[in-house]
Design a protein around this motif. Sequence first.
Motif, PDB file in Angstrom:
ATOM      1  N   GLY A 166       8.937   0.053  -9.075  1.00 20.69           N
ATOM      2  CA  GLY A 166       8.042   0.289  -7.946  1.00 20.69           C
ATOM      3  C   GLY A 166       8.300   1.618  -7.270  1.00 20.69           C
ATOM      4  N   ASP A 167       9.580   1.962  -7.138  1.00 20.23           N
ATOM      5  CA  ASP A 167       9.919   3.257  -6.539  1.00 20.23           C
ATOM      6  C   ASP A 167       9.378   4.408  -7.393  1.00 20.23           C
ATOM      7  OD1 ASP A 167      11.248   2.031  -4.455  1.00 20.23           O
ATOM      8  OD2 ASP A 167      13.235   2.246  -5.356  1.00 20.23           O
ATOM      9  N   ALA A 168       9.492   4.268  -8.716  1.00 22.51           N
ATOM     10  CA  ALA A 168       8.978   5.313  -9.605  1.00 22.51           C
ATOM     11  C   ALA A 168       7.463   5.460  -9.453  1.00 22.51           C
ATOM     12  CB  ALA A 168       9.335   4.982 -11.057  1.00 22.51           C
ATOM     13  N   PHE A 169       6.773   4.344  -9.275  1.00 20.37           N
ATOM     14  CA  PHE A 169       5.324   4.390  -9.071  1.00 20.37           C
ATOM     15  C   PHE A 169       4.993   5.107  -7.766  1.00 20.37           C
ATOM     16  CE2 PHE A 169       1.570   2.369  -7.102  1.00 20.37           C
ATOM     17  CZ  PHE A 169       0.604   2.684  -8.054  1.00 20.37           C
ATOM     18  N   ALA A 170       5.676   4.733  -6.686  1.00 19.74           N
ATOM     19  CA  ALA A 170       5.410   5.361  -5.392  1.00 19.74           C
ATOM     20  C   ALA A 170       5.699   6.859  -5.436  1.00 19.74           C
ATOM     21  CB  ALA A 170       6.243   4.686  -4.307  1.00 19.74           C
ATOM     22  N   ASP A 171       6.818   7.235  -6.090  1.00 18.89           N
ATOM     23  CA  ASP A 171       7.145   8.656  -6.216  1.00 18.89           C
ATOM     24  C   ASP A 171       6.058   9.399  -7.007  1.00 18.89           C
ATOM     25  OD1 ASP A 171       9.480   8.252  -4.817  1.00 18.89           O
ATOM     26  OD2 ASP A 171      10.763   8.175  -6.598  1.00 18.89           O
ATOM     27  N   ALA A 172       5.564   8.757  -8.051  1.00 22.90           N
ATOM     28  CA  ALA A 172       4.536   9.384  -8.880  1.00 22.90           C
ATOM     29  C   ALA A 172       3.237   9.573  -8.104  1.00 22.90           C
ATOM     30  CB  ALA A 172       4.291   8.533 -10.131  1.00 22.90           C
ATOM     31  N   VAL A 173       2.883   8.575  -7.285  1.00 21.29           N
ATOM     32  CA  VAL A 173       1.668   8.693  -6.471  1.00 21.29           C
ATOM     33  C   VAL A 173       1.784   9.866  -5.507  1.00 21.29           C
ATOM     34  CG1 VAL A 173       0.277   7.565  -4.685  1.00 21.29           C
ATOM     35  CG2 VAL A 173       1.050   6.259  -6.683  1.00 21.29           C
ATOM     36  N   ARG A 174       2.934  10.006  -4.878  1.00 21.51           N
ATOM     37  CA  ARG A 174       3.120  11.096  -3.921  1.00 21.51           C
ATOM     38  C   ARG A 174       3.133  12.457  -4.616  1.00 21.51           C
ATOM     39  NH1 ARG A 174       7.152   6.899  -1.618  1.00 21.51           N
ATOM     40  NH2 ARG A 174       5.751   5.779  -0.213  1.00 21.51           N
ATOM     41  N   GLU A 175       3.689  12.491  -5.825  1.00 19.28           N
ATOM     42  CA  GLU A 175       3.664  13.751  -6.573  1.00 19.28           C
ATOM     43  C   GLU A 175       2.238  14.101  -6.979  1.00 19.28           C
ATOM     44  OE1 GLU A 175       5.721  15.837 -10.499  1.00 19.28           O
ATOM     45  OE2 GLU A 175       6.695  14.121  -9.506  1.00 19.28           O
ATOM     46  N   LEU A 176       1.476  13.095  -7.370  1.00 22.59           N
ATOM     47  CA  LEU A 176       0.070  13.326  -7.703  1.00 22.59           C
ATOM     48  C   LEU A 176      -0.680  13.876  -6.500  1.00 22.59           C
ATOM     49  CD1 LEU A 176      -2.293  12.776  -9.808  1.00 22.59           C
ATOM     50  CD2 LEU A 176      -2.637  10.636  -8.555  1.00 22.59           C
ATOM     51  N   ALA A 177      -0.415  13.302  -5.330  1.00 21.60           N
ATOM     52  CA  ALA A 177      -1.085  13.757  -4.117  1.00 21.60           C
ATOM     53  C   ALA A 177      -0.712  15.205  -3.804  1.00 21.60           C
ATOM     54  CB  ALA A 177      -0.714  12.861  -2.941  1.00 21.60           C
ATOM     55  N   ALA A 178       0.563  15.533  -3.983  1.00 23.13           N
ATOM     56  CA  ALA A 178       1.012  16.900  -3.712  1.00 23.13           C
ATOM     57  C   ALA A 178       0.367  17.886  -4.683  1.00 23.13           C
ATOM     58  CB  ALA A 178       2.526  16.974  -3.812  1.00 23.13           C
ATOM     59  N   GLU A 179       0.248  17.492  -5.946  1.00 19.69           N
ATOM     60  CA  GLU A 179      -0.362  18.368  -6.953  1.00 19.69           C
ATOM     61  C   GLU A 179      -1.845  18.611  -6.657  1.00 19.69           C
ATOM     62  OE1 GLU A 179       0.256  16.351 -10.583  1.00 19.69           O
ATOM     63  OE2 GLU A 179       2.346  16.988 -10.829  1.00 19.69           O
ATOM     64  N   SER A 180      -2.522  17.560  -6.190  1.00 17.34           N
ATOM     65  CA  SER A 180      -3.960  17.660  -5.973  1.00 17.34           C
ATOM     66  C   SER A 180      -4.294  18.311  -4.639  1.00 17.34           C
ATOM     67  CB  SER A 180      -4.596  16.290  -6.030  1.00 17.34           C
ATOM     68  OG  SER A 180      -4.144  15.467  -4.952  1.00 17.34           O
ATOM     69  N   GLY A 181      -3.278  18.334  -3.750  1.00 12.24           N
ATOM     70  CA  GLY A 181      -3.530  18.886  -2.410  1.00 12.24           C
ATOM     71  C   GLY A 181      -4.374  17.970  -1.566  1.00 12.24           C
ATOM     72  N   ALA A 182      -4.480  16.703  -1.986  1.00 11.23           N
ATOM     73  CA  ALA A 182      -5.326  15.753  -1.255  1.00 11.23           C
ATOM     74  C   ALA A 182      -4.600  15.220  -0.034  1.00 11.23           C
ATOM     75  CB  ALA A 182      -5.716  14.577  -2.163  1.00 11.23           C
ATOM     76  N   ASP A 183      -5.373  14.823   0.968  1.00 11.43           N
ATOM     77  CA  ASP A 183      -4.813  14.148   2.120  1.00 11.43           C
ATOM     78  C   ASP A 183      -4.412  12.741   1.714  1.00 11.43           C
ATOM     79  OD1 ASP A 183      -5.241  16.297   3.789  1.00 11.43           O
ATOM     80  OD2 ASP A 183      -7.264  15.628   4.336  1.00 11.43           O
ATOM     81  N   THR A 184      -3.303  12.258   2.236  1.00 14.50           N
ATOM     82  CA  THR A 184      -2.878  10.904   1.948  1.00 14.50           C
ATOM     83  C   THR A 184      -2.671  10.133   3.225  1.00 14.50           C
ATOM     84  OG1 THR A 184      -0.522  11.436   1.958  1.00 14.50           O
ATOM     85  CG2 THR A 184      -1.666  11.634  -0.151  1.00 14.50           C
ATOM     86  N   ALA A 185      -2.954   8.842   3.137  1.00 10.83           N
ATOM     87  CA  ALA A 185      -2.662   7.929   4.253  1.00 10.83           C
ATOM     88  C   ALA A 185      -1.652   6.926   3.747  1.00 10.83           C
ATOM     89  CB  ALA A 185      -3.927   7.224   4.709  1.00 10.83           C
ATOM     90  N   HIS A 238       0.848  -1.187   0.000  1.00 11.11           N
ATOM     91  CA  HIS A 238       0.000   0.000   0.000  1.00 11.11           C
ATOM     92  C   HIS A 238       0.886   1.241   0.000  1.00 11.11           C
ATOM     93  CE1 HIS A 238      -2.401   3.109   2.306  1.00 11.11           C
ATOM     94  NE2 HIS A 238      -3.137   2.884   1.246  1.00 11.11           N
ATOM     95  N   VAL A 239       0.754   2.082  -1.014  1.00 15.05           N
ATOM     96  CA  VAL A 239       1.570   3.292  -1.117  1.00 15.05           C
ATOM     97  C   VAL A 239       0.880   4.458  -0.435  1.00 15.05           C
ATOM     98  CG1 VAL A 239       2.634   4.963  -2.684  1.00 15.05           C
ATOM     99  CG2 VAL A 239       2.638   2.513  -3.255  1.00 15.05           C
ATOM    100  N   ALA A 240      -0.367   4.723  -0.819  1.00 11.57           N
ATOM    101  CA  ALA A 240      -1.098   5.855  -0.251  1.00 11.57           C
ATOM    102  C   ALA A 240      -2.557   5.785  -0.678  1.00 11.57           C
ATOM    103  CB  ALA A 240      -0.484   7.178  -0.706  1.00 11.57           C
ATOM    104  N   ASP A 241      -3.403   6.458   0.080  1.00 10.66           N
ATOM    105  CA  ASP A 241      -4.774   6.760  -0.335  1.00 10.66           C
ATOM    106  C   ASP A 241      -4.813   8.223  -0.721  1.00 10.66           C
ATOM    107  OD1 ASP A 241      -6.245   4.707   2.267  1.00 10.66           O
ATOM    108  OD2 ASP A 241      -5.638   4.186   0.236  1.00 10.66           O
ATOM    109  N   VAL A 242      -5.177   8.497  -1.945  1.00 13.69           N
ATOM    110  CA  VAL A 242      -5.311   9.875  -2.416  1.00 13.69           C
ATOM    111  C   VAL A 242      -6.795  10.111  -2.639  1.00 13.69           C
ATOM    112  CG1 VAL A 242      -4.644  11.567  -4.146  1.00 13.69           C
ATOM    113  CG2 VAL A 242      -3.053   9.752  -3.506  1.00 13.69           C
TER     114      VAL A 242
END
Length: 481
Positions: free
Chosen positions: A460-479, A332-336
């Motif tokens: 996998g690292d590239a995927f996780a980094d991309a998810v976190r960048e997406l979350a930062a761009e959207s301003g969404a809360d992540t778990a 599990h990387v994050a919930d966006v």
Amino acid sequence: MGSRQVTSWQGRNITVAGLGVSGISAARALAGLGAVVTVVDGGDGEGHRARAAELAELGVSVRLGDARTLPEGTELIVTSPGWKPDSPLFEAAAKAGVEVVGDVEIAWQLRGEDAAPWLAITGTNGKTTTTQMLASILKAAGLRTAAVGNIGTPIIDVVLGEQRYDVLAVELSSYQLHWAPSLRAHSAAVLNLAPDHLDWHGSMEAYAADKGRIYEGNTVACVYNVADPATEKLVEDADVEEGCRAIGFTLGAPGPSMLGVVDGILVDRAFVEDRQKNAQELAHVEDVTPPAPHNIANALAAAALARAFGVEPRAVRDGLRDFRPDAHRVAHVADVGAITYVDDSKATNTHAAEASLAAFDTVVWIAGGLAKGATFDELVRKSAKRLRGVVLIGADRALIAEALARHAPEVPVVDLERTDTGAMLAAVREAAALAEPGDTVLLAPACASMDMFANYNMRGDAFADAVRELAAESGADTAQA
């Protein structure tokens, strides 16, 4: 680890094929035992030369840039696992009557009389996780153990090391088994069989036969997957010691001589008194991380091998509770927002991807890479009902697209041609656009990674980094996990 026949290696001319981790381990060990060692490798880069210089200090000759010619006087070849059986070096060896074995075979031959028994594990998928689970259970039982073989410290180093062990949890690939003719485990498991590495083995039959070698000479238990009849057939065909038992594992209720699941509880009907009537509780499904169906199967296989070695039920439970899987395995990387992002970059073939997809209800699937000769029709047909959408990346994405067109034509597909460093971020953005609240965006490529990434870890690292960048761009809360 007991006495060793050092003199049997004294003065022998040994050629080691490959200058990787296992090759270096074999070269060092055999040179230390008095053999005359030559290492051959087709590479000739800076890294190769540095490793060659280190071996030269130990008296090992290294020939770089030529992996085809058999060194004069060679009496035995010790190969790294990945070298294909039809390699020119081995063809030359066959003409000269020179035997080829692997580092696992050498490790087995170097064991002392009081050496630790091996509990061995193979299968198309789940080998590493199951081996690590088994080691965790054995440690919980107070046993001195290590997870070795296709993972961790080279197995020759473990056998020759000063550390003494009660038992070893040994992961073995089909490559390693191919080159280990005299290996005889205490007990062994084949987790599953699906087409993989067929370019190396030549056929599914040859691949299965190499996997089946793990059962040869077993003394206590041959563990098989009830849901995969091909694994039971390998048990039936194996030449085992008298009294060795066939032990099945199943995600359903177990019959006698099986381990399975009843009302969310992992139970043993194999290593109990009166197994026709009795069952022993081992652990709860919630004790396994993650509790996905394929990982429960891994836990049952590990438990079966531990029980074959006499481990008590409490240690099975405690070992499973203590275990945490390596990265990039249904992680599990994050919930966006209301969308979950899961990294299973380790799903490098169709069988692994099918198991990963089956763990979720509705999925936006990111897939693609190097197919290694695989076909995708069965995977898509079985998984179609779960697919909200698909984002395809990598060199062989067209093969998956064609299977989707045949078996899931209503599922929206985004085909990404780009292979630059921003390709994974683009894939994650496209997946996010396809996803609906409650969906899982799942990286389970069903392909190898080397077309775009050095390995599945980097993917996998590239995927996780991309998810976190997406979350930062959207301003969404992540778990985050």
